[in-house]
Design a protein around this motif. Sequence first.
Motif, PDB file in Angstrom:
ATOM      1  N   VAL A 270       0.842  -1.181   0.000  1.00  0.00           N
ATOM      2  CA  VAL A 270       0.000   0.000   0.000  1.00  0.00           C
ATOM      3  C   VAL A 270       0.885   1.242   0.000  1.00  0.00           C
ATOM      4  O   VAL A 270       1.724   1.417   0.885  1.00  0.00           O
ATOM      5  CB  VAL A 270      -0.918   0.025   1.242  1.00  0.00           C
ATOM      6  CG1 VAL A 270      -1.790   1.263   1.254  1.00  0.00           C
ATOM      7  CG2 VAL A 270      -1.760  -1.240   1.311  1.00  0.00           C
ATOM      8  N   GLU A 271       0.693   2.087  -1.013  1.00  0.00           N
ATOM      9  CA  GLU A 271       1.459   3.332  -1.085  1.00  0.00           C
ATOM     10  C   GLU A 271       0.747   4.399  -0.271  1.00  0.00           C
ATOM     11  O   GLU A 271      -0.461   4.607  -0.406  1.00  0.00           O
ATOM     12  CB  GLU A 271       1.617   3.777  -2.539  1.00  0.00           C
ATOM     13  CG  GLU A 271       2.487   5.011  -2.683  1.00  0.00           C
ATOM     14  CD  GLU A 271       2.786   5.358  -4.133  1.00  0.00           C
ATOM     15  OE1 GLU A 271       3.477   6.364  -4.346  1.00  0.00           O
ATOM     16  OE2 GLU A 271       2.341   4.638  -5.039  1.00  0.00           O
ATOM     17  N   HIS A 272       1.493   5.075   0.584  1.00  0.00           N
ATOM     18  CA  HIS A 272       0.977   6.188   1.387  1.00  0.00           C
ATOM     19  C   HIS A 272       1.465   7.496   0.778  1.00  0.00           C
ATOM     20  O   HIS A 272       2.377   7.485  -0.057  1.00  0.00           O
ATOM     21  CB  HIS A 272       1.476   6.067   2.834  1.00  0.00           C
ATOM     22  CG  HIS A 272       0.889   4.898   3.560  1.00  0.00           C
ATOM     23  ND1 HIS A 272      -0.258   4.987   4.306  1.00  0.00           N
ATOM     24  CD2 HIS A 272       1.283   3.604   3.650  1.00  0.00           C
ATOM     25  CE1 HIS A 272      -0.541   3.807   4.835  1.00  0.00           C
ATOM     26  NE2 HIS A 272       0.382   2.950   4.444  1.00  0.00           N
ATOM     27  N   PRO A 273       0.898   8.624   1.188  1.00  0.00           N
ATOM     28  CA  PRO A 273       1.386   9.908   0.661  1.00  0.00           C
ATOM     29  C   PRO A 273       2.872  10.090   0.985  1.00  0.00           C
ATOM     30  O   PRO A 273       3.337   9.685   2.052  1.00  0.00           O
ATOM     31  CB  PRO A 273       0.541  10.946   1.404  1.00  0.00           C
ATOM     32  CG  PRO A 273      -0.685  10.207   1.820  1.00  0.00           C
ATOM     33  CD  PRO A 273      -0.238   8.802   2.080  1.00  0.00           C
ATOM     34  N   PRO A 274       3.636  10.680   0.054  1.00  0.00           N
ATOM     35  CA  PRO A 274       5.058  10.901   0.309  1.00  0.00           C
ATOM     36  C   PRO A 274       5.269  11.878   1.459  1.00  0.00           C
ATOM     37  O   PRO A 274       4.413  12.703   1.759  1.00  0.00           O
ATOM     38  CB  PRO A 274       5.580  11.474  -1.008  1.00  0.00           C
ATOM     39  CG  PRO A 274       4.388  11.939  -1.757  1.00  0.00           C
ATOM     40  CD  PRO A 274       3.212  11.187  -1.232  1.00  0.00           C
ATOM     41  N   VAL A 275       6.422  11.761   2.086  1.00  0.00           N
ATOM     42  CA  VAL A 275       6.811  12.677   3.160  1.00  0.00           C
ATOM     43  C   VAL A 275       8.101  13.342   2.683  1.00  0.00           C
ATOM     44  O   VAL A 275       9.146  12.682   2.614  1.00  0.00           O
ATOM     45  CB  VAL A 275       7.041  11.926   4.487  1.00  0.00           C
ATOM     46  CG1 VAL A 275       7.547  12.878   5.553  1.00  0.00           C
ATOM     47  CG2 VAL A 275       5.788  11.206   4.939  1.00  0.00           C
ATOM     48  N   GLY A 276       8.016  14.596   2.303  1.00  0.00           N
ATOM     49  CA  GLY A 276       9.176  15.278   1.740  1.00  0.00           C
ATOM     50  C   GLY A 276       9.620  14.574   0.480  1.00  0.00           C
ATOM     51  O   GLY A 276       8.848  14.387  -0.451  1.00  0.00           O
ATOM     52  N   THR A 277      10.885  14.127   0.446  1.00  0.00           N
ATOM     53  CA  THR A 277      11.404  13.416  -0.726  1.00  0.00           C
ATOM     54  C   THR A 277      11.372  11.909  -0.519  1.00  0.00           C
ATOM     55  O   THR A 277      11.997  11.166  -1.264  1.00  0.00           O
ATOM     56  CB  THR A 277      12.847  13.851  -1.039  1.00  0.00           C
ATOM     57  OG1 THR A 277      13.670  13.534   0.088  1.00  0.00           O
ATOM     58  CG2 THR A 277      12.922  15.322  -1.374  1.00  0.00           C
ATOM     59  N   SER A 278      10.649  11.464   0.489  1.00  0.00           N
ATOM     60  CA  SER A 278      10.578  10.031   0.797  1.00  0.00           C
ATOM     61  C   SER A 278       9.270   9.420   0.344  1.00  0.00           C
ATOM     62  O   SER A 278       8.210  10.019   0.487  1.00  0.00           O
ATOM     63  CB  SER A 278      10.714   9.798   2.306  1.00  0.00           C
ATOM     64  OG  SER A 278      11.986  10.179   2.759  1.00  0.00           O
TER      65      SER A 278
END
Length: 71
Positions: free
Chosen positions: A40-48
């Motif tokens: 499951v892909e979650h929203p990115p955090v910064g460049t991660s």
Amino acid sequence: MPIIRFDHSLKSKFFEAEGRWQRSLPKAPGQIGETIVSTVEHPPVGTSMVFEVDQRFADFLSTDGFPFEGA
């Protein structure tokens, strides 16, 4: 399922590793295609990039040397 985080620049390497891992899984008699496991892909955090993955896949990534950290 653990949540992992890795640099966005490694996204294609992540999916390549996922394909190698999928192909390494044992198949059930008569099975066509890959085993169904959830990533499951979650929203990115910064460049991660942030993904929730099967524990077996997290173990595979670790053994494979893919650089990630727990989120």
